[in-house]
Design a protein around this motif. Structure first.
Motif, PDB file in Angstrom:
ATOM      1  N   CYS A 167       0.818  -1.219   0.000  1.00  0.00           N
ATOM      2  CA  CYS A 167       0.000   0.000   0.000  1.00  0.00           C
ATOM      3  C   CYS A 167       0.851   1.267   0.000  1.00  0.00           C
ATOM      4  CB  CYS A 167      -0.925   0.001   1.206  1.00  0.00           C
ATOM      5  SG  CYS A 167      -2.028  -1.424   1.280  1.00  0.00           S
ATOM      6  N   PHE A 168       1.942   1.265   0.759  1.00  0.00           N
ATOM      7  CA  PHE A 168       2.833   2.433   0.776  1.00  0.00           C
ATOM      8  C   PHE A 168       3.473   2.648  -0.598  1.00  0.00           C
ATOM      9  CE2 PHE A 168       3.358   1.665   5.543  1.00  0.00           C
ATOM     10  CZ  PHE A 168       2.618   2.780   5.907  1.00  0.00           C
ATOM     11  N   GLN A 169       3.880   1.558  -1.241  1.00  0.00           N
ATOM     12  CA  GLN A 169       4.482   1.690  -2.581  1.00  0.00           C
ATOM     13  C   GLN A 169       3.467   2.250  -3.572  1.00  0.00           C
ATOM     14  OE1 GLN A 169       7.706  -1.637  -3.404  1.00  0.00           O
ATOM     15  NE2 GLN A 169       5.942  -2.549  -2.382  1.00  0.00           N
ATOM     16  N   THR A 170       2.214   1.823  -3.437  1.00  0.00           N
ATOM     17  CA  THR A 170       1.162   2.377  -4.292  1.00  0.00           C
ATOM     18  C   THR A 170       0.978   3.864  -4.017  1.00  0.00           C
ATOM     19  OG1 THR A 170       0.018   0.256  -4.424  1.00  0.00           O
ATOM     20  CG2 THR A 170      -1.293   2.222  -4.876  1.00  0.00           C
ATOM     21  N   TRP A 192       7.333   5.354   6.759  1.00  0.00           N
ATOM     22  CA  TRP A 192       7.682   4.450   5.643  1.00  0.00           C
ATOM     23  C   TRP A 192       8.774   5.072   4.768  1.00  0.00           C
ATOM     24  CZ3 TRP A 192       7.585   0.098   2.754  1.00  0.00           C
ATOM     25  CH2 TRP A 192       7.769   0.219   1.384  1.00  0.00           C
ATOM     26  N   LYS A 193       8.648   6.359   4.461  1.00  0.00           N
ATOM     27  CA  LYS A 193       9.638   7.030   3.602  1.00  0.00           C
ATOM     28  C   LYS A 193      11.022   6.989   4.239  1.00  0.00           C
ATOM     29  CE  LYS A 193       8.384   9.682   0.436  1.00  0.00           C
ATOM     30  NZ  LYS A 193       8.287   9.516  -1.035  1.00  0.00           N
ATOM     31  N   LYS A 194      11.090   7.108   5.558  1.00  0.00           N
ATOM     32  CA  LYS A 194      12.378   6.985   6.253  1.00  0.00           C
ATOM     33  C   LYS A 194      12.959   5.592   6.045  1.00  0.00           C
ATOM     34  CE  LYS A 194      12.463   8.260  10.550  1.00  0.00           C
ATOM     35  NZ  LYS A 194      11.977   8.469  11.945  1.00  0.00           N
ATOM     36  N   ALA A 195      12.118   4.579   6.115  1.00  0.00           N
ATOM     37  CA  ALA A 195      12.586   3.207   5.914  1.00  0.00           C
ATOM     38  C   ALA A 195      13.099   3.008   4.481  1.00  0.00           C
ATOM     39  CB  ALA A 195      11.451   2.219   6.210  1.00  0.00           C
ATOM     40  N   VAL A 196      12.417   3.615   3.523  1.00  0.00           N
ATOM     41  CA  VAL A 196      12.854   3.504   2.120  1.00  0.00           C
ATOM     42  C   VAL A 196      14.254   4.086   1.947  1.00  0.00           C
ATOM     43  CG1 VAL A 196      12.421   4.313  -0.240  1.00  0.00           C
ATOM     44  CG2 VAL A 196      10.520   3.454   1.154  1.00  0.00           C
ATOM     45  N   MET A 197      14.515   5.221   2.561  1.00  0.00           N
ATOM     46  CA  MET A 197      15.832   5.844   2.456  1.00  0.00           C
ATOM     47  C   MET A 197      16.922   4.913   3.013  1.00  0.00           C
ATOM     48  SD  MET A 197      15.444   8.709   0.914  1.00  0.00           S
ATOM     49  CE  MET A 197      14.068   8.041  -0.025  1.00  0.00           C
ATOM     50  N   LYS A 198      16.588   4.183   4.063  1.00  0.00           N
ATOM     51  CA  LYS A 198      17.571   3.271   4.671  1.00  0.00           C
ATOM     52  C   LYS A 198      17.829   2.038   3.801  1.00  0.00           C
ATOM     53  CE  LYS A 198      16.452   4.689   9.411  1.00  0.00           C
ATOM     54  NZ  LYS A 198      17.715   5.406   9.613  1.00  0.00           N
ATOM     55  N   SER A 199      16.917   1.741   2.857  1.00  0.00           N
ATOM     56  CA  SER A 199      17.099   0.568   1.993  1.00  0.00           C
ATOM     57  C   SER A 199      18.062   0.829   0.838  1.00  0.00           C
ATOM     58  CB  SER A 199      15.748   0.124   1.427  1.00  0.00           C
ATOM     59  OG  SER A 199      15.322   0.976   0.381  1.00  0.00           O
ATOM     60  N   MET A 200      18.385   2.078   0.589  1.00  0.00           N
ATOM     61  CA  MET A 200      19.181   2.426  -0.593  1.00  0.00           C
ATOM     62  C   MET A 200      20.677   2.299  -0.325  1.00  0.00           C
ATOM     63  SD  MET A 200      17.156   5.721  -2.108  1.00  0.00           S
ATOM     64  CE  MET A 200      15.388   5.689  -2.409  1.00  0.00           C
ATOM     65  N   GLU A 225      -4.292  12.622   9.604  1.00  0.00           N
ATOM     66  CA  GLU A 225      -3.023  12.842  10.309  1.00  0.00           C
ATOM     67  C   GLU A 225      -2.304  11.525  10.569  1.00  0.00           C
ATOM     68  OE1 GLU A 225      -1.308  14.942  14.410  1.00  0.00           O
ATOM     69  OE2 GLU A 225      -3.464  14.731  14.088  1.00  0.00           O
ATOM     70  N   GLU A 226      -3.052  10.508  11.016  1.00  0.00           N
ATOM     71  CA  GLU A 226      -2.424   9.216  11.267  1.00  0.00           C
ATOM     72  C   GLU A 226      -1.905   8.600   9.969  1.00  0.00           C
ATOM     73  OE1 GLU A 226      -3.408   4.766  13.055  1.00  0.00           O
ATOM     74  OE2 GLU A 226      -4.810   6.408  13.435  1.00  0.00           O
ATOM     75  N   SER A 227      -2.672   8.755   8.888  1.00  0.00           N
ATOM     76  CA  SER A 227      -2.245   8.254   7.586  1.00  0.00           C
ATOM     77  C   SER A 227      -0.908   8.878   7.173  1.00  0.00           C
ATOM     78  CB  SER A 227      -3.330   8.553   6.540  1.00  0.00           C
ATOM     79  OG  SER A 227      -2.950   8.076   5.276  1.00  0.00           O
ATOM     80  N   GLU A 228      -0.773  10.188   7.386  1.00  0.00           N
ATOM     81  CA  GLU A 228       0.447  10.881   6.990  1.00  0.00           C
ATOM     82  C   GLU A 228       1.639  10.473   7.863  1.00  0.00           C
ATOM     83  OE1 GLU A 228       1.051  12.706   4.302  1.00  0.00           O
ATOM     84  OE2 GLU A 228      -0.982  12.145   3.742  1.00  0.00           O
ATOM     85  N   ILE A 229       1.402  10.260   9.156  1.00  0.00           N
ATOM     86  CA  ILE A 229       2.490   9.836  10.052  1.00  0.00           C
ATOM     87  C   ILE A 229       3.041   8.485   9.612  1.00  0.00           C
ATOM     88  CG2 ILE A 229       2.998   9.044  12.406  1.00  0.00           C
ATOM     89  CD1 ILE A 229       1.024  11.202  13.407  1.00  0.00           C
ATOM     90  N   ARG A 230       2.158   7.560   9.309  1.00  0.00           N
ATOM     91  CA  ARG A 230       2.592   6.226   8.891  1.00  0.00           C
ATOM     92  C   ARG A 230       3.362   6.300   7.569  1.00  0.00           C
ATOM     93  NH1 ARG A 230      -2.964   3.047   9.272  1.00  0.00           N
ATOM     94  NH2 ARG A 230      -1.757   1.319   8.413  1.00  0.00           N
ATOM     95  N   TYR A 231       2.880   7.140   6.660  1.00  0.00           N
ATOM     96  CA  TYR A 231       3.529   7.256   5.356  1.00  0.00           C
ATOM     97  C   TYR A 231       4.915   7.891   5.480  1.00  0.00           C
ATOM     98  CZ  TYR A 231       4.125   8.499   0.399  1.00  0.00           C
ATOM     99  OH  TYR A 231       4.597   8.636  -0.872  1.00  0.00           O
TER     100      TYR A 231
END
Length: 629
Positions: free
Chosen positions: A506-509, A608-616, A599-605
């Protein structure tokens, strides 16, 4: 992060076309239908798109009517048929619409005569299916599915056996025909076959023997990364002619670099090219050539949608591009002939359907766009399969993205029909992450178990999963990324990881949807979805929560196969499936509304973006690219 207890909510509503607005008043009603809120071709219409011809909402109750004998035969068929898996009914009211059968459907005591039928081969990364539809009502009558083995001979390498793929197609056709016979449906009513396929996956075979010269190199394969890096140095910074001609970034994803690797590293391929015995194709080409005779006169062709994913095809001129072939050093003589997506390519030469024309061909994501009836500029769909693919129809003009999306050919439904284009957001790993949890970690025994595990906890409890097994596709195009699971604590268990895997899809979408909103300038008002994963209610509810817009799915999610069938049935010389809006049938939809606050939706997203940065940046070019496994 505030955890929440997942709440599932859905409503069913009916989209239908103008043709059903004026049904005859003489016949008694078969079933009442709900208020109409749109039409079956609405796709994922962008906000502000209402008011276009054929898409204006219609208000007011409608009734679907049917002759009693027809209703009786329909009910008998439906009672005896085993349908595709569907979500279990929600506790709330569930409404369905009834299509009025068109002329040609008659009751019979011996054989059910349904009018013209159309078959569709849906050859995906994970499985092969053959499905048969009624061309007048788009009803799915029967199907068969076979799972396909994936081979991983080295890290980053993904292969499949082309002969296993072909055999699975024959098996699915035979088994489906047997099932139709058990339903007293005459298979001689099957008037055409369409082909939909995993795109980019590359096959080279011997045209004299019909034997593959190497395994199919799958679209997910990463072995060509150093080839991509060396080629990118030869593209002038101020003239990216590859992207301007193809709409694609230089990436391991597309066929040209896979074919280049085969030519460089497989002696059997090199020798066959030297001796003029080699043919190249994506999976559609391999299947059509084989099904229409193979070494005994098989037709070597592809369609514009599959050709547009090779990185050798000029999406403006709709031809193989000499400059691109020279750049990748690909001999043009091994390339298939490029045809439209809807015309007779050849006849089946073996099996239960011998003599039936193959007359539709679409890459799987284009087929889903057609199956969702996204025929107008601005209509969009998202398909959840092995990967996840969001396509938006941009009409007869190429739109080039500034936010990491691809420009691709959507379809060309006839030799003399215009070509339509699309913007595409491509995610490599969606359903594949569920298969990985099953096959690699063993925390589930079947793909369906993921929903049960996720439901037990209703939250990932701060655990985030970035399944960058093949790097990151749109919008990053970052080949150095690799999968990570972060935010683990001693409390984390397999249920939280299962939930995080669904959230990852869902986050990737959300990422590709945000990119498309920026490119198009008008935000999506709802997301139209399809594909096997949409049977997972928790996934659909999560998607609505994370996007913070409604998610809408057809009750029959096999829209990829439906699109291939529509193209085949509409082909010149077949003509059993009308694509005119007034002739298309009603569709029952399910709707999932967001259940958390924005607000909760944006916090979770943002987490997730922080986690994506750590995968690179996890890997550099590997030396294992060259040489045989």
């Amino acid at each position: 992060m505030t955890s929440h207890s997942l709440r599932l909510s859905e409503r069913s509503f009916s989209f239908r076309f103008r043709s059903l607005a004026g049904l005859a008043d003489s016949a008694p009603p078969l079933r009442s239908a709900p208020e109409v809120v749109g039409n079956a071709g609405a796709g994922g219409a962008w906000a502000g798109g209402a008011g276009r011809e054929g898409s204006a909402p219609v208000k007011g109750p409608l009734e679907a009517r049917s002759e009693p004998s027809t209703a009786a035969s329909l009910q008998a068929l439906q009672a005896s048929r085993t349908p595709l898996p569907r979500p279990s009914p929600s506790p709330g009211k569930r409404v369905q619409t009834a299509c009025r059968p068109k002329a040609g459907f008659m009751a019979s005591s011996k054989k059910a005569v349904l009018g013209p039928l159309v078959g569709a081969v849906d050859q995906g990364t994970s499985s092969t299916r053959f499905l048969v539809f009624n061309s007048k009502t788009a009803e799915l009558l029967s199907h068969h599915q076979v799972e396909i083995k994936q081979e991983f001979p080295r890290e980053g390498w993904v292969e499949q056996d082309p002969k296993e793929i072909l055999q699975s197609v024959y098996e699915c056709i035979e088994k489906t025909c047997e099932k139709l016979g058990q339903l007293n449906i005459d298979i001689s009513n099957i008037k055409a076959i369409g082909v939909s396929n995993q795109r980019e996956t590359t096959v080279v075979w011997d045209k004299l023997t019909g034997e593959p010269l190497y395994n199919a190199v799958v679209w997910l394969d990463l072995r060509t990364q150093s080839t991509v890096e060396s080629l990118s140095k030869r593209i002038p910074g101020n003239n990216n002619f590859v992207k301007s001609k193809t709409g694609l970034p230089l990436s391991t994803y597309f066929s040209a670099v896979k074919l280049r690797w085969l030519l460089d590293n497989v002696r059997k391929v090199q020798k066959a090219v030297e001796e003029d015995r080699a043919l190249f194709g994506t999976i559609d080409s391999w299947l059509i050539w084989s099904l229409t005779g193979g070494a005994s006169g098989g037709v070597h062709c592809t369609d514009v949608t599959n050709a547009s994913r090779t990185m050798l095809f000029n999406i403006h001129s709709l031809e193989w591009d000499k400059e691109l072939c020279e750049f990748f050093e690909i001999p043009m003589k091994i390339l298939p002939n490029v045809r439209s997506s809807s015309e007779i390519y050849g006849l089946m030469k073996a099996g239960a359907l011998e003599g039936v024309p193959i007359s539709g061909c679409l890459g799987d994501q284009s087929a889903a766009l057609v199956g969702q009836m996204c025929f107008q500029d601005g209509q969009a769909k998202n398909t959840y399969g092995t990967g996840c693919f969001l396509l938006c129809n941009t009409g007869r003009k190429c739109v080039f993205s500034e936010h990491g999306l691809l420009t691709t050919v959507a379809y060309k439904l006839g030799r003399d029909k215009p070509v339509y284009y699309a913007l595409e957001g491509s995610v490599a790993i969606a359903g594949a992450v569920i298969r990985w949890l099953r096959d690699n970690l063993g925390i589930i025994k079947s793909s369906e178990e993921i929903e049960k595990l996720a439901k037990e906890v209703g939250t990932s409890y701060g655990c985030y999963f970035v399944p960058a097994f093949s790097g990151l596709y749109a919008p990053y195009w970052e080949p150095s990324a690799r999968g990570i699971i972060c935010g683990l604590t001693q409390f984390t268990n397999k249920c939280h990881i299962a939930f995080a895997a669904l959230e990852a899809v869902c986050f990737q979408t959300r990422e590709i949807l945000d990119a498309m909103n920026r490119d198009c300038g008008i935000p999506l008002s709802h997301l139209q979805v399809d594909g096997g994963m949409t049977n997972n209610k928790i996934l659909m509810q999560l998607q609505a929560d994370i996007l913070y817009i409604p998610v809408v799915k057809p009750s029959m999610p096999e829209t990829t196969a439906l699109g291939a069938a529509m193209a085949a049935g509409a082909a010149e010389g077949v003509g059993v499936w009308s694509l005119e809006p007034e002739d298309l049938s009603a569709v029952t939809m399910e709707r999932f509304e967001p259940q958390i606050n924005a607000e909760e939706s944006e916090i979770r997203y943002s987490t997730w973006k922080k986690a994506v940065m750590k995968s690179m940046g996890w890997v550099t070019t590997q030396s294992s690219e060259s040489g045989m496994p």
